[in-house]
Write a protein that holds these residues in place. Structure first.
Motif, PDB file in Angstrom:
ATOM      1  N   PHE A 163      -9.169  41.135 -41.413  1.00 36.36           N
ATOM      2  CA  PHE A 163      -8.172  40.728 -41.363  1.00 36.36           C
ATOM      3  C   PHE A 163      -6.977  41.786 -41.371  1.00 36.36           C
ATOM      4  O   PHE A 163      -7.634  42.282 -42.097  1.00 36.36           O
ATOM      5  CB  PHE A 163      -7.988  39.705 -42.000  1.00 36.36           C
ATOM      6  N   ASN A 164      -6.325  41.752 -40.271  1.00 34.34           N
ATOM      7  CA  ASN A 164      -5.336  43.218 -40.702  1.00 34.34           C
ATOM      8  C   ASN A 164      -6.661  44.697 -41.020  1.00 34.34           C
ATOM      9  O   ASN A 164      -6.305  45.141 -41.133  1.00 34.34           O
ATOM     10  CB  ASN A 164      -4.199  43.481 -41.806  1.00 34.34           C
ATOM     11  N   ALA A 165      -7.915  45.007 -40.012  1.00 31.96           N
ATOM     12  CA  ALA A 165      -8.637  45.445 -40.386  1.00 31.96           C
ATOM     13  C   ALA A 165      -8.409  46.795 -39.625  1.00 31.96           C
ATOM     14  O   ALA A 165      -8.275  46.757 -38.678  1.00 31.96           O
ATOM     15  CB  ALA A 165      -9.886  44.683 -40.249  1.00 31.96           C
ATOM     16  N   LYS A 166      -9.383  47.889 -40.479  1.00 33.00           N
ATOM     17  CA  LYS A 166     -10.342  48.719 -40.020  1.00 33.00           C
ATOM     18  C   LYS A 166     -10.573  48.561 -38.548  1.00 33.00           C
ATOM     19  O   LYS A 166     -11.573  48.032 -38.898  1.00 33.00           O
ATOM     20  CB  LYS A 166     -10.307  49.659 -40.927  1.00 33.00           C
ATOM     21  N   PRO A 167     -10.699  49.879 -38.568  1.00 31.06           N
ATOM     22  CA  PRO A 167     -11.891  49.548 -36.356  1.00 31.06           C
ATOM     23  C   PRO A 167     -13.147  49.551 -37.069  1.00 31.06           C
ATOM     24  O   PRO A 167     -14.084  48.426 -36.766  1.00 31.06           O
ATOM     25  CB  PRO A 167     -12.141  50.555 -36.060  1.00 31.06           C
ATOM     26  N   ALA A 168     -13.689  50.225 -38.045  1.00 35.52           N
ATOM     27  CA  ALA A 168     -14.887  49.785 -39.128  1.00 35.52           C
ATOM     28  C   ALA A 168     -15.477  48.807 -39.231  1.00 35.52           C
ATOM     29  O   ALA A 168     -16.434  48.343 -38.928  1.00 35.52           O
ATOM     30  CB  ALA A 168     -15.239  50.890 -39.532  1.00 35.52           C
ATOM     31  N   VAL A 169     -14.245  48.317 -39.735  1.00 36.86           N
ATOM     32  CA  VAL A 169     -14.582  47.222 -40.015  1.00 36.86           C
ATOM     33  C   VAL A 169     -14.736  45.551 -39.332  1.00 36.86           C
ATOM     34  O   VAL A 169     -15.216  44.691 -39.575  1.00 36.86           O
ATOM     35  CB  VAL A 169     -13.526  46.299 -41.778  1.00 36.86           C
ATOM     36  N   ARG A 170     -13.695  46.130 -38.662  1.00 37.55           N
ATOM     37  CA  ARG A 170     -13.902  44.601 -37.587  1.00 37.55           C
ATOM     38  C   ARG A 170     -14.916  44.973 -36.834  1.00 37.55           C
ATOM     39  O   ARG A 170     -15.712  43.887 -35.960  1.00 37.55           O
ATOM     40  CB  ARG A 170     -12.221  45.324 -36.511  1.00 37.55           C
ATOM     41  N   ALA A 171     -15.345  46.063 -35.819  1.00 38.32           N
ATOM     42  CA  ALA A 171     -16.758  45.883 -35.580  1.00 38.32           C
ATOM     43  C   ALA A 171     -17.895  45.954 -36.137  1.00 38.32           C
ATOM     44  O   ALA A 171     -18.926  44.941 -35.954  1.00 38.32           O
ATOM     45  CB  ALA A 171     -17.193  47.502 -35.707  1.00 38.32           C
ATOM     46  N   LYS A 172     -18.133  45.342 -37.292  1.00 34.94           N
ATOM     47  CA  LYS A 172     -19.138  45.181 -38.882  1.00 34.94           C
ATOM     48  C   LYS A 172     -18.881  43.235 -39.303  1.00 34.94           C
ATOM     49  O   LYS A 172     -19.494  42.678 -39.607  1.00 34.94           O
ATOM     50  CB  LYS A 172     -19.318  46.080 -40.215  1.00 34.94           C
ATOM     51  N   ALA A 173     -17.782  42.251 -38.716  1.00 33.55           N
ATOM     52  CA  ALA A 173     -17.426  41.327 -39.650  1.00 33.55           C
ATOM     53  C   ALA A 173     -18.004  40.487 -38.066  1.00 33.55           C
ATOM     54  O   ALA A 173     -18.058  40.820 -37.452  1.00 33.55           O
ATOM     55  CB  ALA A 173     -15.376  41.018 -39.396  1.00 33.55           C
ATOM     56  N   ASP A 174     -18.011  39.563 -38.788  1.00 28.95           N
ATOM     57  CA  ASP A 174     -18.757  38.212 -38.524  1.00 28.95           C
ATOM     58  C   ASP A 174     -17.483  37.725 -37.590  1.00 28.95           C
ATOM     59  O   ASP A 174     -17.859  37.264 -36.096  1.00 28.95           O
ATOM     60  CB  ASP A 174     -19.018  37.291 -38.993  1.00 28.95           C
ATOM     61  N   LEU A 175     -16.484  38.017 -37.617  1.00 29.41           N
ATOM     62  CA  LEU A 175     -14.989  37.527 -36.910  1.00 29.41           C
ATOM     63  C   LEU A 175     -13.825  38.223 -37.310  1.00 29.41           C
ATOM     64  O   LEU A 175     -13.751  38.557 -38.429  1.00 29.41           O
ATOM     65  CB  LEU A 175     -15.009  36.238 -37.622  1.00 29.41           C
ATOM     66  N   VAL A 176     -13.108  38.313 -36.374  1.00 27.28           N
ATOM     67  CA  VAL A 176     -11.680  39.205 -37.057  1.00 27.28           C
ATOM     68  C   VAL A 176     -10.898  38.109 -36.354  1.00 27.28           C
ATOM     69  O   VAL A 176     -11.172  37.805 -35.181  1.00 27.28           O
ATOM     70  CB  VAL A 176     -11.915  40.763 -35.531  1.00 27.28           C
ATOM     71  N   VAL A 177      -9.314  37.697 -36.901  1.00 29.79           N
ATOM     72  CA  VAL A 177      -8.402  37.370 -36.619  1.00 29.79           C
ATOM     73  C   VAL A 177      -7.747  38.653 -36.347  1.00 29.79           C
ATOM     74  O   VAL A 177      -7.112  39.542 -37.218  1.00 29.79           O
ATOM     75  CB  VAL A 177      -8.224  37.066 -38.171  1.00 29.79           C
ATOM     76  N   GLY A 178      -7.009  38.814 -35.154  1.00 30.57           N
ATOM     77  CA  GLY A 178      -6.139  39.538 -34.860  1.00 30.57           C
ATOM     78  C   GLY A 178      -4.859  39.525 -35.822  1.00 30.57           C
ATOM     79  O   GLY A 178      -4.203  40.443 -35.548  1.00 30.57           O
ATOM     80  N   ALA A 179      -4.610  38.713 -35.148  1.00 24.56           N
ATOM     81  CA  ALA A 179      -2.447  38.514 -35.650  1.00 24.56           C
ATOM     82  C   ALA A 179      -2.695  38.520 -37.423  1.00 24.56           C
ATOM     83  O   ALA A 179      -3.790  37.994 -38.609  1.00 24.56           O
ATOM     84  CB  ALA A 179      -2.827  36.725 -35.949  1.00 24.56           C
ATOM     85  N   VAL A 180      -1.235  39.579 -38.086  1.00 26.46           N
ATOM     86  CA  VAL A 180      -1.607  39.509 -39.155  1.00 26.46           C
ATOM     87  C   VAL A 180      -0.836  37.686 -39.664  1.00 26.46           C
ATOM     88  O   VAL A 180      -0.020  37.720 -40.173  1.00 26.46           O
ATOM     89  CB  VAL A 180      -0.646  40.414 -39.237  1.00 26.46           C
ATOM     90  N   ASP A 181      -1.574  37.291 -39.543  1.00 19.34           N
ATOM     91  CA  ASP A 181      -0.891  35.438 -39.931  1.00 19.34           C
ATOM     92  C   ASP A 181      -2.712  35.001 -40.834  1.00 19.34           C
ATOM     93  O   ASP A 181      -3.102  34.191 -39.794  1.00 19.34           O
ATOM     94  CB  ASP A 181      -0.463  34.340 -39.074  1.00 19.34           C
ATOM     95  N   LEU A 182      -2.752  34.479 -42.352  1.00 18.91           N
ATOM     96  CA  LEU A 182      -3.801  34.105 -42.653  1.00 18.91           C
ATOM     97  C   LEU A 182      -4.244  32.936 -42.276  1.00 18.91           C
ATOM     98  O   LEU A 182      -5.222  32.001 -42.890  1.00 18.91           O
ATOM     99  CB  LEU A 182      -3.198  34.544 -44.258  1.00 18.91           C
ATOM    100  N   SER A 183      -2.946  31.789 -42.174  1.00 22.25           N
ATOM    101  CA  SER A 183      -3.270  30.294 -41.431  1.00 22.25           C
ATOM    102  C   SER A 183      -3.853  30.267 -40.258  1.00 22.25           C
ATOM    103  O   SER A 183      -4.867  29.274 -39.837  1.00 22.25           O
ATOM    104  CB  SER A 183      -1.468  30.183 -41.330  1.00 22.25           C
ATOM    105  N   GLU A 184      -4.312  30.909 -39.921  1.00 20.89           N
ATOM    106  CA  GLU A 184      -5.162  31.199 -38.653  1.00 20.89           C
ATOM    107  C   GLU A 184      -6.485  31.556 -38.945  1.00 20.89           C
ATOM    108  O   GLU A 184      -7.202  30.699 -38.513  1.00 20.89           O
ATOM    109  CB  GLU A 184      -5.243  33.075 -37.945  1.00 20.89           C
ATOM    110  N   VAL A 185      -6.699  31.457 -40.418  1.00 22.93           N
ATOM    111  CA  VAL A 185      -8.000  30.919 -41.080  1.00 22.93           C
ATOM    112  C   VAL A 185      -8.405  29.858 -41.808  1.00 22.93           C
ATOM    113  O   VAL A 185      -9.496  29.634 -41.037  1.00 22.93           O
ATOM    114  CB  VAL A 185      -7.871  31.833 -42.257  1.00 22.93           C
TER     115      VAL A 185
END
Length: 213
Positions: A186-208
């Motif tokens: 969430f609101n993540a650095k590239p290395a974190v997005r690359a390894k996460a199970d899922l990426v939330v692009g919008a800076v809005d935690l209600s997306e979860v």
């Protein structure tokens, strides 16, 4: 943490996840060293340097800051959009919300309960005569500590590992995200997005919310 067994567990990082700020940078502003500490924090979140060593170095830059200045720091904190909606949804569905942070109890002890968080863990700043000494008090909450905390909280709440969620933005969240059934960048650095199970692009935690059981 609630004593009764819970349906599931959601654990969030604090800085740039639960809240939009990096608290150590706000405290560093009080010492006139904000830009210097911000650059070091960015490098740590990208995973370019050892988190614990970086934290000790950044906390050393806070030496001399008055504890009384924390009120000004707290006034600058911005909860992340959607955070209260997410926490309400977790509770409505019988879940528990935890926050584990490489930041500081001195700030999180006010922010977490105000947002409805059930349990939290963070570092503590050493203080002498109302002034920060520039040291961390106790063991540092690093990447492994975050993962261990998620596992500990799940066991305490009677939540099976397959019903655990971890949400974070920085490299020091990756071990925790791997320990959870679903690791969300969430609101993540590239290395974190690359390894996460899922990426939330919008800076809005209600997306979860849509991912909750």
């Amino acid at each position: 943490m609630p004593a009764l067994a819970s349906r599931f567990l959601v654990v969030l990082d604090a800085d740039s996840t639960l809240i939009r700020n990096e608290v150590i940078e706000l405290i560093a502003d009080e010492a006139g060293r904000g830009p210097e500490v911000a650059a070091a924090t960015e490098a740590a979140m990208r995973g370019e340097v050892d988190f614990a060593a970086s934290l000790r170095s950044r906390v050393a830059a806070l030496a001399g800051v008055q504890v009384s200045s924390f009120e000004r720091v707290l006034s600058r904190i911005e909860p992340t959009p959607g955070v209260e909606e997410l926490i309400s949804a977790v509770h409505a569905r019988g879940g528990v919300v935890g926050v584990v942070s490489g930041g500081f109890h001195e700030i999180l002890d006010t922010i977490a309960p105000a947002l409805g968080v059930d349990i939290w863990r963070a570092n503590r700043l050493a203080v002498s005569d109302g002034v920060l000494t520039g040291a961390v008090d106790g063991a540092i909450v690093d990447a492994q500590a975050k993962a261990d905390t998620l596992i500990e909280w799940a066991a305490h709440a009677g939540v099976p590992r397959q019903l655990t969620f971890a949400i974070g933005d920085g490299a020091n969240d990756l071990v925790m995200m791997q320990a959870a059934a679903l690791g969300i960048a969430f609101n993540a650095k590239p290395a974190v997005r690359a390894k996460a199970d899922l990426v939330v692009g919008a800076v809005d935690l209600s997306e979860v919310i849509a991912l909750l059981p």
